[in-house]
Structure formats: structure tokens, C-alpha cells
Design a protein around this motif. Structure first.
Motif, PDB file in Angstrom:
ATOM      1  N   ALA A   7       0.831  -1.206   0.000  1.00  0.00           N
ATOM      2  CA  ALA A   7       0.000   0.000   0.000  1.00  0.00           C
ATOM      3  C   ALA A   7       0.863   1.251   0.000  1.00  0.00           C
ATOM      4  CB  ALA A   7      -0.927  -0.009   1.214  1.00  0.00           C
ATOM      5  N   VAL A   8       1.952   1.226   0.798  1.00  0.00           N
ATOM      6  CA  VAL A   8       2.855   2.382   0.846  1.00  0.00           C
ATOM      7  C   VAL A   8       3.520   2.605  -0.512  1.00  0.00           C
ATOM      8  CG1 VAL A   8       4.982   3.293   1.865  1.00  0.00           C
ATOM      9  CG2 VAL A   8       3.256   2.201   3.312  1.00  0.00           C
ATOM     10  N   ILE A   9       3.986   1.493  -1.132  1.00  0.00           N
ATOM     11  CA  ILE A   9       4.627   1.607  -2.452  1.00  0.00           C
ATOM     12  C   ILE A   9       3.653   2.158  -3.480  1.00  0.00           C
ATOM     13  CG2 ILE A   9       5.653   0.298  -4.348  1.00  0.00           C
ATOM     14  CD1 ILE A   9       6.815  -1.612  -2.260  1.00  0.00           C
ATOM     15  N   SER A  10       2.401   1.664  -3.462  1.00  0.00           N
ATOM     16  CA  SER A  10       1.389   2.138  -4.407  1.00  0.00           C
ATOM     17  C   SER A  10       1.132   3.625  -4.219  1.00  0.00           C
ATOM     18  CB  SER A  10       0.089   1.362  -4.232  1.00  0.00           C
ATOM     19  OG  SER A  10       0.294  -0.014  -4.469  1.00  0.00           O
ATOM     20  N   PHE A  11       1.044   4.051  -2.945  1.00  0.00           N
ATOM     21  CA  PHE A  11       0.818   5.477  -2.679  1.00  0.00           C
ATOM     22  C   PHE A  11       1.977   6.320  -3.193  1.00  0.00           C
ATOM     23  CE2 PHE A  11       1.411   9.163   0.097  1.00  0.00           C
ATOM     24  CZ  PHE A  11       0.198   9.796  -0.056  1.00  0.00           C
ATOM     25  N   ALA A  12       3.189   5.812  -3.005  1.00  0.00           N
ATOM     26  CA  ALA A  12       4.362   6.556  -3.464  1.00  0.00           C
ATOM     27  C   ALA A  12       4.390   6.664  -4.979  1.00  0.00           C
ATOM     28  CB  ALA A  12       5.631   5.875  -2.959  1.00  0.00           C
ATOM     29  N   LEU A  13       4.049   5.560  -5.662  1.00  0.00           N
ATOM     30  CA  LEU A  13       4.023   5.598  -7.127  1.00  0.00           C
ATOM     31  C   LEU A  13       2.997   6.591  -7.630  1.00  0.00           C
ATOM     32  CD1 LEU A  13       4.358   1.787  -7.982  1.00  0.00           C
ATOM     33  CD2 LEU A  13       6.041   3.590  -8.419  1.00  0.00           C
ATOM     34  N   VAL A  14       1.794   6.574  -7.030  1.00  0.00           N
ATOM     35  CA  VAL A  14       0.754   7.512  -7.434  1.00  0.00           C
ATOM     36  C   VAL A  14       1.206   8.940  -7.207  1.00  0.00           C
ATOM     37  CG1 VAL A  14      -1.577   8.351  -6.911  1.00  0.00           C
ATOM     38  CG2 VAL A  14      -1.143   5.893  -7.086  1.00  0.00           C
ATOM     39  N   PHE A  15       1.886   9.188  -6.064  1.00  0.00           N
ATOM     40  CA  PHE A  15       2.361  10.540  -5.747  1.00  0.00           C
ATOM     41  C   PHE A  15       3.372  11.024  -6.782  1.00  0.00           C
ATOM     42  CE2 PHE A  15       5.606  13.225  -3.783  1.00  0.00           C
ATOM     43  CZ  PHE A  15       4.828  14.292  -3.375  1.00  0.00           C
ATOM     44  N   PHE A  16       4.341  10.148  -7.104  1.00  0.00           N
ATOM     45  CA  PHE A  16       5.365  10.549  -8.062  1.00  0.00           C
ATOM     46  C   PHE A  16       4.800  10.713  -9.470  1.00  0.00           C
ATOM     47  CE2 PHE A  16       8.351   8.780  -4.845  1.00  0.00           C
ATOM     48  CZ  PHE A  16       9.068   9.950  -4.619  1.00  0.00           C
ATOM     49  N   LEU A  17       3.858   9.826  -9.850  1.00  0.00           N
ATOM     50  CA  LEU A  17       3.250   9.955 -11.162  1.00  0.00           C
ATOM     51  C   LEU A  17       2.473  11.256 -11.261  1.00  0.00           C
ATOM     52  CD1 LEU A  17       1.995   6.313 -11.848  1.00  0.00           C
ATOM     53  CD2 LEU A  17       3.830   7.528 -13.038  1.00  0.00           C
ATOM     54  N   GLN A  18       1.733  11.582 -10.210  1.00  0.00           N
ATOM     55  CA  GLN A  18       0.993  12.840 -10.216  1.00  0.00           C
ATOM     56  C   GLN A  18       1.937  14.027 -10.246  1.00  0.00           C
ATOM     57  OE1 GLN A  18      -1.593  12.566  -6.817  1.00  0.00           O
ATOM     58  NE2 GLN A  18      -3.222  11.566  -7.995  1.00  0.00           N
ATOM     59  N   SER A  19       3.062  13.897  -9.562  1.00  0.00           N
ATOM     60  CA  SER A  19       4.041  14.981  -9.559  1.00  0.00           C
ATOM     61  C   SER A  19       4.607  15.185 -10.953  1.00  0.00           C
ATOM     62  CB  SER A  19       5.170  14.673  -8.569  1.00  0.00           C
ATOM     63  OG  SER A  19       4.656  14.576  -7.253  1.00  0.00           O
ATOM     64  N   ASP A  20       4.881  14.037 -11.656  1.00  0.00           N
ATOM     65  CA  ASP A  20       5.421  14.137 -13.010  1.00  0.00           C
ATOM     66  C   ASP A  20       4.410  14.798 -13.942  1.00  0.00           C
ATOM     67  OD1 ASP A  20       7.743  12.984 -12.190  1.00  0.00           O
ATOM     68  OD2 ASP A  20       7.210  10.952 -12.875  1.00  0.00           O
ATOM     69  N   VAL A  21       3.141  14.400 -13.822  1.00  0.00           N
ATOM     70  CA  VAL A  21       2.120  14.980 -14.676  1.00  0.00           C
ATOM     71  C   VAL A  21       1.978  16.467 -14.404  1.00  0.00           C
ATOM     72  CG1 VAL A  21      -0.341  14.987 -15.187  1.00  0.00           C
ATOM     73  CG2 VAL A  21       0.875  12.811 -14.936  1.00  0.00           C
ATOM     74  N   SER A  22       1.962  16.830 -13.107  1.00  0.00           N
ATOM     75  CA  SER A  22       1.833  18.232 -12.757  1.00  0.00           C
ATOM     76  C   SER A  22       3.001  19.025 -13.288  1.00  0.00           C
ATOM     77  CB  SER A  22       1.739  18.383 -11.235  1.00  0.00           C
ATOM     78  OG  SER A  22       0.595  17.710 -10.749  1.00  0.00           O
ATOM     79  N   PHE A  23       4.206  18.422 -13.176  1.00  0.00           N
ATOM     80  CA  PHE A  23       5.402  19.110 -13.674  1.00  0.00           C
ATOM     81  C   PHE A  23       5.313  19.320 -15.177  1.00  0.00           C
ATOM     82  CE2 PHE A  23       9.649  18.844 -15.545  1.00  0.00           C
ATOM     83  CZ  PHE A  23      10.239  19.949 -14.947  1.00  0.00           C
ATOM     84  N   ALA A  24       4.812  18.248 -15.905  1.00  0.00           N
ATOM     85  CA  ALA A  24       4.710  18.359 -17.354  1.00  0.00           C
ATOM     86  C   ALA A  24       3.683  19.405 -17.749  1.00  0.00           C
ATOM     87  CB  ALA A  24       4.340  17.001 -17.961  1.00  0.00           C
ATOM     88  N   GLU A  25       2.602  19.510 -16.921  1.00  0.00           N
ATOM     89  CA  GLU A  25       1.570  20.472 -17.257  1.00  0.00           C
ATOM     90  C   GLU A  25       1.982  21.894 -16.915  1.00  0.00           C
ATOM     91  OE1 GLU A  25      -1.808  19.073 -15.191  1.00  0.00           O
ATOM     92  OE2 GLU A  25      -2.333  17.537 -16.686  1.00  0.00           O
ATOM     93  N   GLU A  26       2.855  22.088 -15.941  1.00  0.00           N
ATOM     94  CA  GLU A  26       3.188  23.419 -15.476  1.00  0.00           C
ATOM     95  C   GLU A  26       4.499  23.945 -16.034  1.00  0.00           C
ATOM     96  OE1 GLU A  26       3.156  23.164 -11.265  1.00  0.00           O
ATOM     97  OE2 GLU A  26       0.992  22.843 -11.119  1.00  0.00           O
ATOM     98  N   ILE A  27       5.109  23.262 -16.983  1.00  0.00           N
ATOM     99  CA  ILE A  27       6.368  23.736 -17.533  1.00  0.00           C
ATOM    100  C   ILE A  27       6.138  25.035 -18.299  1.00  0.00           C
ATOM    101  CG2 ILE A  27       6.116  22.393 -19.664  1.00  0.00           C
ATOM    102  CD1 ILE A  27       9.128  22.047 -19.687  1.00  0.00           C
ATOM    103  N   GLU A  28       7.058  25.966 -18.205  1.00  0.00           N
ATOM    104  CA  GLU A  28       6.966  27.249 -18.884  1.00  0.00           C
ATOM    105  C   GLU A  28       8.077  27.370 -19.919  1.00  0.00           C
ATOM    106  OE1 GLU A  28       7.071  30.210 -15.867  1.00  0.00           O
ATOM    107  OE2 GLU A  28       4.943  29.997 -15.355  1.00  0.00           O
ATOM    108  N   ILE A  29       7.738  27.955 -21.061  1.00  0.00           N
ATOM    109  CA  ILE A  29       8.704  28.107 -22.138  1.00  0.00           C
ATOM    110  C   ILE A  29       8.695  29.552 -22.635  1.00  0.00           C
ATOM    111  CG2 ILE A  29       8.508  25.714 -22.910  1.00  0.00           C
ATOM    112  CD1 ILE A  29       6.687  26.672 -25.156  1.00  0.00           C
ATOM    113  N   ASP A  30       9.782  29.942 -23.279  1.00  0.00           N
ATOM    114  CA  ASP A  30       9.864  31.242 -23.936  1.00  0.00           C
ATOM    115  C   ASP A  30       9.762  31.038 -25.447  1.00  0.00           C
ATOM    116  OD1 ASP A  30      10.209  32.467 -21.498  1.00  0.00           O
ATOM    117  OD2 ASP A  30      12.401  32.494 -21.614  1.00  0.00           O
TER     118      ASP A  30
END
Length: 391
Positions: A7-30
Motif C-alpha cells: 500500500a505504501v509503495i502504491s501510494f508513493a508511485l501515485v504521488f510521483f506519477l501525479q508529480s510528473d504529470v503536474s510538472f509536465a503540465e506546469e512547464i513554462e517556455i519562452d
């Protein structure tokens, strides 16, 4: 214990996956670039407005504006980037709208050069590099011929064509007298059309390059023969007339005749080259289908006003009873669903998309031209589908 660890591993994977998605969505470019006048081969200078357009399926289009500096450069800083969005640039220079694509790779936007031109009102700089006239269907009950025309309007100069002040300075296209159900479409930026005598006029500026337009209409016919006069106001380097084999006989003074299979249908294709400006082509149609008497009566009865259907229906019933013994065999033989000969416009466009895919797979069409033409036809097909659903 094992369940708790999983359960802990699953929670960690979900957290990191969500973090990656959020990072991909919030990237800024010039996004950086310049506006260049290719007629003169120099930059346009400062204070030319440039717009950045960001669109997606889930939200309305967003637009940002900036101006060029003294070196003709522009920049949009900290633009929110998502791979699901579409990004484009536009500017208005000397009254003409110009657009450009933005190439984004590995989270970084490439430097974009937005090209603009000086203008000219001389329509000698534009011509048809390709033109096609297609019979897409024949409605024998209502005696209408459906026509689809495609035209590639080309400008091989270093000037953008803009319309002059006179009515004859418009980009004009002729359509046959009595035409109905006119539909027009194009990818030319900010293009519109108006009805004029014997056709329509395109309200648009044409920068150097090729510009596709498409229009369709229905024309009436009376008997088993009809003649259509096609005018080539701007000439044509390559022209073709297409019609499905077996639908109708067609004759025109074109040089070559061949057949080709498009989307499992055999088309007869007439071709001609280097047609002069202002030329006319007579298109003769013979063996046009005509409705049978009972089909025509059924069609007219279906279009009759409601208050007349009772008396007329009674009259028809009395006539049918009086002639039942003589015409029973004929009546039974003709009791069937009306058939509308020919293919729909949507089917013809689907066939053309298939043929375009085949040409591209055989390396007979470059990628850029393939994408432009296919996107154009897919857009038209989607429009027809939306109109059908709306009806």
C-alpha cells in the motif's frame, strides 16, 4: 505487513506519477522570433503587433500580444506549455493577416521567423495551378446534379495580392445559373466570400504560395441532357473533370481521358493543361436519369401542403381503384424505395482522402503538402458530418 508495504509503495508511485504529470503540465517556455519582409529581404522594424494563440479541445482559445523591437524581434516569456495544446503566431502587416507555426521540441520552442510581404492589386500575379470539377451525385427525383469544385490558387511572386477598390478587382469564381445549396470552405486566414453576378467572390489576401479553396452546389436539369459552361477566369496549369463510371455520360474538349479507382469506385477522369485565362469549357452531360411517373408523383405528394393531402389522396385512391385491374402488375413492380443515383459529397471526399494517403505512401507527395491537403479534406468531412447530425 506485506499488504501495508504494498500500500505504501502504491501510494508513493501515485504521488510521483501525479508529480510528473503536474510538472509536465506546469512547464513554462519562452517563444522567440522575428518578423521579416521577404519582398525587401529585411526586418519590418519595431512596433509591429504579434499575437500568440494557444488552443486546446478542453478550453477556449487564449491570445497574448506583443510588439517587435528595433531589430524586428519579438518574445513571449513564461508561456505555460502542455503537449495537448496547439501554439501558433499571427501578425497583420499592411492589412494582410499572416500566420506561422511554432515548433516545440523537448520542452523548448525553436526560433520562429514570421514572413510578411509588400502588397499588389494586380491579379496577373495569381493563377490556378490546379482545378477540378467533380460530379458527386445526381438526384433523379428532384432533377439536380451535385457538383464539387476544388481549386489551388497560386501566387509565385514576392508580393501579396490584395483586392483593389473596384468590384472587378475581387477574386471571382463563376457557378452555373440556377445553382442552389452553395457551400464554400478554405483554410486561407480571415477569408470570406460574397455573392456576385454569375458566381461568388473571395474576400481575402493571397500571400505567395498555394491556397486551397473548395465549393459545392446543386444545379437543376430538365431532360436527359444538360450543358454546363465552366469559365477559367485565372486559367489553369492543370485541370481535371471527374465523374463515377456508369452514372452519366460526360464530354468536354479536354486532351486526355483515363480511369482510376478511388475508394473502390471507378472514376472517369478528363484532364487538360495550360488553360488560358478567360477560357471557357463546355461540359456536355447525356443519359441523365429521369424519374418514373409513380416515383415523381410520390415525391410531389410528399412535398404537398398538409391541408391538400386529404382531397388529393382521396382522388388518387379513386383513380387507383378504377384502374386496378389494368395496372396492377405495373403498380406492384414499381412499389419500391426511390433510388438517388450517385455518391454523396462526404463519400467523394473520403475517396479523395484515401487516394491522398495512397500517393503519400508511394512517396508521390511531400509531407508538408500531404498534411495540408489531408487536414483540409478532413475538416470539410467533419463539417459535413456536423451538418448531417444537425439536420
Amino acid at each position: 505487513m506485506i499488504i501495508r508495504i504494498l500500500a505504501v509503495i502504491s501510494f508513493a508511485l501515485v504521488f510521483f506519477l501525479q508529480s510528473d504529470v503536474s510538472f509536465a503540465e506546469e512547464i513554462e517556455i519562452d517563444i522567440k522570433g522575428e518578423v521579416v519582409n521577404l519582398t525587401q529581404g529585411v526586418g519590418v522594424g519595431e512596433m509591429v503587433s504579434v499575437a500568440l494563440h494557444v488552443s486546446s479541445l478542453d478550453s477556449p482559445r487564449q491570445t497574448q500580444h506583443t510588439f517587435t523591437d528595433s531589430s524586428s524581434s519579438f518574445q513571449f516569456e513564461s508561456v505555460l506549455y502542455s503537449p495537448d495544446n496547439l501554439y501558433g503566431l499571427s501578425t497583420i502587416y499592411k492589412g494582410t493577416v499572416y500566420v506561422g507555426d511554432i515548433v516545440i521540441e523537448s520542452g523548448s520552442a525553436k526560433f520562429t521567423s514570421l514572413s510578411v510581404y509588400d502588397t499588389s492589386t494586380d491579379d496577373d500575379i495569381i493563377f490556378l495551378s490546379k482545378g477540378s470539377f467533380s460530379i458527386t451525385g445526381i438526384d433523379s427525383l428532384n432533377r439536380k446534379i451535385s457538383v464539387l469544385e476544388l481549386a489551388t490558387v497560386s501566387n509565385d511572386s514576392k508580393l501579396t495580392y490584395v483586392q483593389g477598390s473596384g468590384p472587378m478587382d475581387l477574386i471571382r469564381f463563376g457557378i452555373p445559373e440556377g445553382a442552389t445549396n452553395f457551400v464554400f470552405d478554405t483554410l486561407i486566414p480571415a477569408a470570406e466570400y460574397i455573392q456576385v453576378d454569375k458566381g461568388f467572390a473571395l474576400i481575402a489576401s493571397l500571400p505567395p504560395g498555394d491556397h486551397e479553396i473548395m465549393y459545392s452546389y446543386d444545379i437543376p436539369y430538365a431532360g436527359s441532357q444538360s450543358e454546363i459552361l465552366k469559365t477559367w477566369r485565372y486559367g489553369a496549369k492543370s485541370a481535371s473533370i471527374l465523374f463515377p463510371k456508369g452514372m452519366v455520360n460526360l464530354n468536354a474538349d479536354f486532351e486526355t481521358v483515363n480511369q482510376d479507382t478511388i475508394g473502390e469506385k471507378v472514376y472517369t477522369i478528363l484532364e487538360s493543361r495550360n488553360i488560358k485565362r478567360g477560357s471557357e469549357t463546355s461540359i456536355s452531360l447525356t443519359d441523365l436519369p429521369t424519374p418514373k411517373f409513380l416515383d415523381r408523383m410520390s415525391n410531389q405528394f410528399g412535398q404537398m401542403r398538409y391541408e391538400y393531402t386529404g382531397p388529393v389522396g382521396l382522388l388518387l385512391a379513386l383513380v387507383a381503384i378504377g384502374t386496378l385491374g389494368i395496372f396492377s402488375t405495373v403498380r406492384l413492380r414499381n412499389r419500391r424505395t426511390s433510388w438517388l443515383a450517385g455518391s454523396s459529397e462526404a463519400q467523394v471526399i473520403s475517396d479523395q482522402i484515401t487516394e491522398l494517403d495512397n500517393l503519400h505512401s508511394e512517396n508521390d507527395l511531400d509531407d508538408h503538402l500531404y498534411r495540408d491537403r489531408r487536414d483540409y479534406l478532413v475538416k470539410r468531412l467533419r463539417l459535413i458530418s456536423e451538418e448531417s447530425e444537425g439536420n
